[in-house]
Design a protein around this motif. Structure first.
Motif, short mmCIF file in Angstrom:
data_model
loop_
_atom_site.label_atom_id
_atom_site.label_comp_id
_atom_site.label_asym_id
_atom_site.label_seq_id
_atom_site.Cartn_x
_atom_site.Cartn_y
_atom_site.Cartn_z
N SER A 173 -11.82 -3.72 3.84
CA SER A 173 -12.85 -4.15 2.90
C SER A 173 -13.91 -3.08 2.72
O SER A 173 -14.36 -2.81 1.59
N ALA A 174 -14.30 -2.44 3.82
CA ALA A 174 -15.33 -1.40 3.76
C ALA A 174 -14.84 -0.17 2.98
O ALA A 174 -15.57 0.37 2.15
N TYR A 175 -13.59 0.25 3.23
CA TYR A 175 -13.07 1.43 2.55
C TYR A 175 -12.91 1.19 1.06
O TYR A 175 -13.13 2.08 0.24
N GLN A 176 -12.52 -0.02 0.69
CA GLN A 176 -12.42 -0.34 -0.73
C GLN A 176 -13.80 -0.31 -1.38
O GLN A 176 -13.98 0.24 -2.47
N LYS A 177 -14.79 -0.86 -0.69
CA LYS A 177 -16.15 -0.88 -1.21
C LYS A 177 -16.72 0.52 -1.31
O LYS A 177 -17.47 0.85 -2.25
N LEU A 183 -5.74 3.56 0.95
CA LEU A 183 -5.81 3.56 2.41
C LEU A 183 -4.75 4.49 2.98
O LEU A 183 -3.63 4.54 2.48
N LYS A 184 -5.10 5.21 4.03
CA LYS A 184 -4.14 6.07 4.71
C LYS A 184 -3.69 5.40 6.01
O LYS A 184 -4.49 5.11 6.90
N LEU A 185 -2.38 5.14 6.12
CA LEU A 185 -1.80 4.54 7.31
C LEU A 185 -1.15 5.61 8.18
O LEU A 185 -0.38 6.43 7.69
N HIS A 186 -1.47 5.58 9.46
CA HIS A 186 -0.87 6.47 10.45
C HIS A 186 -0.07 5.62 11.45
O HIS A 186 -0.16 4.39 11.44
N PRO A 187 0.71 6.26 12.33
CA PRO A 187 1.53 5.51 13.28
C PRO A 187 0.72 4.70 14.30
O PRO A 187 -0.48 4.89 14.46
N ILE A 197 -3.64 -5.84 7.32
CA ILE A 197 -4.06 -4.72 6.46
C ILE A 197 -3.51 -4.92 5.05
O ILE A 197 -4.23 -4.80 4.06
N VAL A 198 -2.22 -5.24 4.99
CA VAL A 198 -1.57 -5.44 3.70
C VAL A 198 -2.21 -6.62 2.95
O VAL A 198 -2.52 -6.52 1.75
N LYS A 199 -2.41 -7.71 3.64
CA LYS A 199 -2.98 -8.92 3.02
C LYS A 199 -4.37 -8.63 2.45
O LYS A 199 -4.67 -8.95 1.29
N THR A 200 -5.21 -8.00 3.25
CA THR A 200 -6.58 -7.71 2.81
C THR A 200 -6.59 -6.67 1.69
O THR A 200 -7.36 -6.78 0.73
N ALA A 201 -5.72 -5.66 1.81
CA ALA A 201 -5.66 -4.62 0.78
C ALA A 201 -5.30 -5.22 -0.58
O ALA A 201 -5.88 -4.85 -1.61
N LYS A 202 -4.37 -6.15 -0.58
CA LYS A 202 -3.98 -6.78 -1.84
C LYS A 202 -5.09 -7.69 -2.37
O LYS A 202 -5.29 -7.80 -3.59
N GLU A 203 -5.82 -8.32 -1.47
CA GLU A 203 -6.91 -9.20 -1.89
C GLU A 203 -8.06 -8.42 -2.53
O GLU A 203 -8.62 -8.85 -3.55
N VAL A 204 -8.40 -7.28 -1.96
CA VAL A 204 -9.54 -6.51 -2.49
C VAL A 204 -9.11 -5.48 -3.52
O VAL A 204 -9.95 -4.88 -4.20
N GLY A 205 -7.80 -5.24 -3.63
CA GLY A 205 -7.29 -4.35 -4.68
C GLY A 205 -7.36 -2.87 -4.35
O GLY A 205 -7.88 -2.08 -5.14
N ILE A 206 -6.83 -2.48 -3.20
CA ILE A 206 -6.74 -1.06 -2.86
C ILE A 206 -5.33 -0.76 -2.36
O ILE A 206 -4.81 -1.47 -1.50
N PRO A 207 -4.67 0.27 -2.89
CA PRO A 207 -3.31 0.61 -2.45
C PRO A 207 -3.34 1.18 -1.03
O PRO A 207 -4.37 1.59 -0.51
N PHE A 208 -2.16 1.25 -0.40
CA PHE A 208 -2.03 1.84 0.92
C PHE A 208 -0.79 2.72 0.94
O PHE A 208 0.20 2.44 0.26
N ALA A 209 -0.86 3.80 1.72
CA ALA A 209 0.22 4.79 1.71
C ALA A 209 0.23 5.55 3.02
O ALA A 209 -0.72 5.51 3.79
N GLY A 210 1.34 6.27 3.27
CA GLY A 210 1.41 7.15 4.42
C GLY A 210 2.59 6.89 5.32
O GLY A 210 3.72 6.74 4.86
N HIS A 211 2.32 6.81 6.62
CA HIS A 211 3.37 6.68 7.64
C HIS A 211 3.82 5.23 7.79
O HIS A 211 3.13 4.30 7.37
N VAL A 212 4.97 5.08 8.44
CA VAL A 212 5.51 3.76 8.77
C VAL A 212 5.56 3.64 10.29
O VAL A 212 6.28 4.39 10.95
#
Length: 467
Positions: A173-177, A183-187, A197-212
């Protein structure tokens, strides 16, 4: 009265005709007097590879017109660039870049951004964000600094920075604001925390990318809707049958330890999952053909582009490569098999997946900003893509990814003037992308001489003093 009206109409038509005959209107001439014009250049249509000889008029940072051989008098006061015999294509996007965490006016920042530009990288996607990068992005967007266009991730979300559901909600929420682009995802992220993370990201409308993360797995990651999976992370592990009963945390460097257990027949399934869930993939293949390859660290350290990096950085890179590739668990034959699987994944994700994006993870071990994009282009061709297809990964695809089609990534009227001028046709040999004759970044012309002078000054800065 009727005759008077007809006479006036005839005069107006005649005057208009004479004005057209005499060339451009005064307003258009004024535009041309402030324009940059690339004359008689071979324009590469990045969609299909066709080539046409045209004049390109650039003004206010955008491509104003693309025209056949206008008389020189129409722009005699403008800046002319002779494109005769040369080739023009859109600027490239480095989709896995790193930006220093220093103030925008720090010399290190200026040098890094220029290294990207020196090889025609006019857009970068910063993959390890910092609050300073938000200011940098705005200054770049407003042309207050000489820089590629910038998109920036949040600071890292990983197994140490986000350990609970509550932290996931708070940080996302803070990073979207704050205004980060994604969002950058690391291991190291645990499954239930990842899901939050996914649920909140979709709620506030910010994509996420990076590592799995290994505890998430590639299938769950794809179904969760990553904007991009970088390094092809998690895919090789996803090729290991459940019957192998491997411990996912023992995968090694991006699945290297599972090379012999991977089943290439499962590649199509993963590619189709990426397509169904609209997940882009950034291979960063040059990371594996350089840092993780059996090639000599000492030889890589002597490559010409290394002169633009500080000696202590090169020393760290040499040590890092040795530590990674000189242990008992590493051998060249297994690396060959590992690389072959990655090439198969690249081709399947290109042909059957949602799409690939060009990225080299610069500056990473022996990947100098700007120069490493050349290695990545070659790696894509070595994996089986044509030069045109490789170039599309850094032009059309990033524009689509950012929903900026028509704004950059192609040469068309109204698009941002982010362009690369080349002496030879890159569709014949991708190596022709090296040493561009010049680069335009939002309309600002960087000639080969200007690029060489700046690179020389940077090399001199790191040159050992003579006694």
């Amino acid at each position: 009265m009727k005759k008077s009206f007809q006479a006036c109409l005839a005069f107006f038509i005649s005057a208009t005709f004479l004005s057209c005959q005499n060339g451009k209107s005064e307003q258009e001439k004024k535009v041309y007097s402030t324009a940059t014009v690339i004359t008689a250049v071979n324009i590469i249509d990045i969609h299909n590879g066709s080539i046409s000889k045209r004049d390109v008029v650039i003004d206010s940072g955008r491509i104003k017109e693309i025209l056949p051989n206008l008389p020189e008098k129409d722009w005699e006061d403008g800046e002319l660039i002779n494109g005769e015999g040369k080739y023009l294509l859109p600027g490239l996007a480095e989709m896995h870049a790193h930006i220093p965490s220093v103030m925008w006016n720090d010399p290190q920042m200026e040098e890094t951004l220029f290294l990207y530009l020196s090889n025609g990288v006019t857009t970068i996607r910063g993959m390890l964000g910092h609050p300073l990068h938000l200011e940098l992005r705005e200054k770049a967007n407003n042309n207050e600094i000489l820089s590629p266009r910038i998109y920036t991730s949040s600071p890292s979300l990983n197994g140490n920075t986000v350990t609970s559901v509550e932290q996931a909600i708070e940080l996302v929420s803070a990073y979207q604001k704050d205004g980060y682009d994604f969002l950058k995802l690391h291991p190291g992220i645990r499954l239930h925390v990842f899901d939050q993370i996914v649920k909140t990201a979709k709620e506030v409308g910010i994509p996420f990318a990076g590592h799995v993360s290994t505890l998430v797995g590639i299938r769950h990651a794809l179904e969760s809707g990553y904007a991009s999976v970088d390094h092809i992370d998690g895919f090789l592990e996803g090729l290991v049958p459940e019957s192998a009963h491997v411990n996912p945390t023992e995968n090694g460097f991006f699945g290297y330890n599972f090379t012999e257990k991977a089943d290439p027949d499962m590649i199509t399934e993963l590619a189709q999952m990426a397509k169904e869930n609209k997940v882009w993939v950034v291979p960063t293949q040059s990371l594996f053909t350089r840092w993780f390859s059996p090639s000599s660290a000492e030889l890589l350290a002597k490559e010409p582009e290394m002169q633009y990096m500080a000696p202590e950085v090169i020393e760290n890179w040499v040590n890092s490569k040795r530590n990674l590739t000189e242990g008992a668990d590493y051998n060249a034959d297994q690396w060959e098999d590992f690389l072959d699987i990655r090439k198969q994944l690249i081709m399947a994700l290109h042909k059957e997946g949602y799409g690939l994006l060009l990225g080299s993870d610069a500056p990473q071990v022996f990947n100098v900003p700007g120069f490493s994009i050349q290695h990545e282009l070659q790696a894509m061709v070595d994996a089986g893509l044509s030069p045109l297809e490789a170039l599309q990964l850094g032009t059309l695809n990033p524009a689509k990814y950012f929903h900026e089609e028509g704004n950059f990534g192609e040469i068309k009227e109204g698009a941002s003037a982010d362009l690369i001028l080349l002496d030879q046709n890159p569709l014949e040999d991708i190596k022709n992308m090296q040493n561009p004759a010049g680069v335009l970044v939002r309309g600002k012309w960087l000639s080969r001489d200007t690029i060489d002078q700046k690179l020389k000054a940077l090399a001199n800065k790191f040159e050992e003093p003579k006694i």
